[in-house]
Design a protein around this motif. Structure first.
Motif: not given
Length: 189
Positions: A142-159
């Motif tokens: 984002d423009i404030d320099g924040r880094f975001y990452q969401m990962l979902r393993v295939r078959g998982a119910d959550t990230t």
């Protein structure tokens, strides 16, 4: 919009993007997304508008090279797109951004196929199991320099979600993060 409020809205938008990707299922093409402040034209607190950059899907075919037996990571296509959109076609990127409802506040990349068996490097970096299970990754800056990452393993119910207010040089140097920062900078000129 205040940076803390922006972070909340970016995270909510990323959650919605990943949930929509999960609902569509796997084996989708990658997507390069712009997140725009849709509240600039109103006095009320709103949300972010998410638009996919119009990228020719053929670019993503770099990922698989039939007959060659080589599978290239999607970051190769992202780097090629970034090189084009931040140099030769920078005016087109800026025109696309100006055509949106409000100013760009983040750029995101959604891709599948992060293979956790890749010599363990990606698995260790992201804290994932090393069993070769594909992962969907949604990465944003984002423009404030924040880094975001969401990962979902295939078959998982959550990230698994990571948000870094001040990402390390190691994270900033990764191909996807560096591409997103370059695209965001070019879009804001």
């Amino acid at each position: 919009m205040k940076p803390d409020r922006r972070a909340v809205l970016v995270r909510a938008a990323l959650n919605a993007i990943e949930a929509a990707a999960e609902a569509r299922g796997w084996d989708a093409y990658p997507a390069l997304l712009g997140l725009f402040d849709s509240t600039t034209h109103t006095e009320t607190v709103g949300s972010l508008d998410v638009e996919e950059l119009p990228i020719d899907r053929e670019v993503w075919r770099l990922h698989t090279s039939p007959g060659v037996g080589v599978t290239l990571p999607y970051r190769i296509g992202l780097q090629a797109i970034t090189d084009t959109l931040t140099t030769v076609k920078a005016p087109q990127l800026q025109a696309w951004v100006r055509a949106q409802i409000g100013p760009v506040v983040a750029v995101a990349f959604l891709g599948e196929g992060l293979d956790t068996s890749d010599a363990g490097r990606q698995a260790v970096t992201h804290g994932l199991p090393r069993d070769g299970v594909p992962v969907r990754a949604l990465t944003a800056y984002d423009i404030d320099g924040r880094f975001y990452q969401m990962l979902r393993v295939r078959g998982a119910d959550t990230t698994t979600t990571t948000i870094l207010d001040d990402p390390s040089a190691r994270i900033q140097a990764t191909a996807i993060a560096a591409s997103l920062r370059r695209l965001l900078a070019a879009a804001r000129v």
